[in-house]
Each structure stands twice: as structure tokens, then as C-alpha cells.
Design an enzyme around this catalytic site. Sequence first.
Site, short mmCIF file in Angstrom:
data_model
loop_
_atom_site.label_atom_id
_atom_site.label_comp_id
_atom_site.label_asym_id
_atom_site.label_seq_id
_atom_site.Cartn_x
_atom_site.Cartn_y
_atom_site.Cartn_z
N HIS A 108 -2.99 -3.37 -6.26
CA HIS A 108 -2.62 -3.05 -5.30
C HIS A 108 -1.74 -2.65 -4.56
O HIS A 108 -0.64 -3.37 -4.81
CB HIS A 108 -3.55 -4.30 -4.22
N GLU A 123 -1.19 -3.71 -1.00
CA GLU A 123 -0.18 -4.59 -0.75
C GLU A 123 0.52 -5.88 -1.99
O GLU A 123 1.91 -5.79 -1.13
CB GLU A 123 -1.11 -5.93 0.04
N CYS A 162 -8.00 -7.30 0.49
CA CYS A 162 -9.43 -7.81 -0.17
C CYS A 162 -8.34 -9.37 -0.02
O CYS A 162 -7.05 -10.12 0.59
CB CYS A 162 -9.41 -7.42 -1.06
N CYS A 181 -5.12 -9.94 -1.97
CA CYS A 181 -3.98 -9.53 -1.30
C CYS A 181 -3.35 -10.25 -0.23
O CYS A 181 -2.23 -11.32 0.13
CB CYS A 181 -4.12 -8.37 -0.92
#
Length: 149
Positions: free
Chosen positions: A52, A54, A82, A85
Site C-alpha cells: 500500500h 502508506e 486501512c 497501514c
Amino acid sequence: MSIENFMMHAITLAKIAFNKNEVPVGAIIVKDGKVIGKGFNQVISKNSVASHAEINAINDASETLENYRLNNCDMYVTLEPCHMCAKAIVDARISHVYFAAREPKTGALESIDQFFYKYHLNHQVNFSGGHMEKESSKLLKDFFYSRRN
């Protein structure tokens, strides 16, 4: 620089993800007014559910600082993080998260959970959302519209 300037940088990264057929999310990490880490979604290209924006930004900043702890750093991300993260943000000791669009299905800060308020966490992260939300939401909507057609 302002929140909007940093968020524009994150949106630029999200557009790179869009052009690579990845969900358009971008993130940057800032320390003392300077961008020290950046990332965008690369789940498909790296065949990794953990890739992701992040996480990629945290990894980039950690390499820059040569430290897995990102004390006194802020994150600017185009979509509400999410749970995966959010936990990485806590573990990295990021001070503040600024996010653009809310994520009604998986957003762990406001939408489906208030993860940063959990009493058992050993680090407190401040956050605020809705920064340049329209721009980020439009990019996401355009991406998913293009995928359906």
C-alpha cells in the site's frame, strides 16, 4: 509548506498509481518541512498485499533516515488508511496523519473503526481527514469507472 501543498504531492503520486493501473493512492512522509519518504499503491505490480502507499512511504522514509522509527514525522495520504497501514503508522511512531478521502469500506481511523484511539497502543497518533477530499475522491471514482468500462 501547507497541508494542501503536501497533499498535492501525495495526489501526484496517486496519479502515478492510476497510470500504472493500481488503485490511485499516494502517500508522503514529512519531517521538518521536508519530504523524506514517498509511496503509491503497487499491490498488483509487486504482487504484494502489503504494498500500500502508506507502507511504501514508511519504507522509503525509514531508508532515508536509516531508522525504522519515524519520530516527529507526519504522513499525508490521499485515502483513509486501512487497519494494516494504521498499525504500521503506529509502529513507525508517526506523529500526525493527514488524509484526503474517507474509505467507507476499510477506513480504520473514522469510517469503520477508530483504531488510533485503542487504549492498548503504545504510541498515540494524531490525525485529521478531509484534506483535498474532492480531488482525491474524483481520482478514485475515475479509476473505478474506467475499470468497469
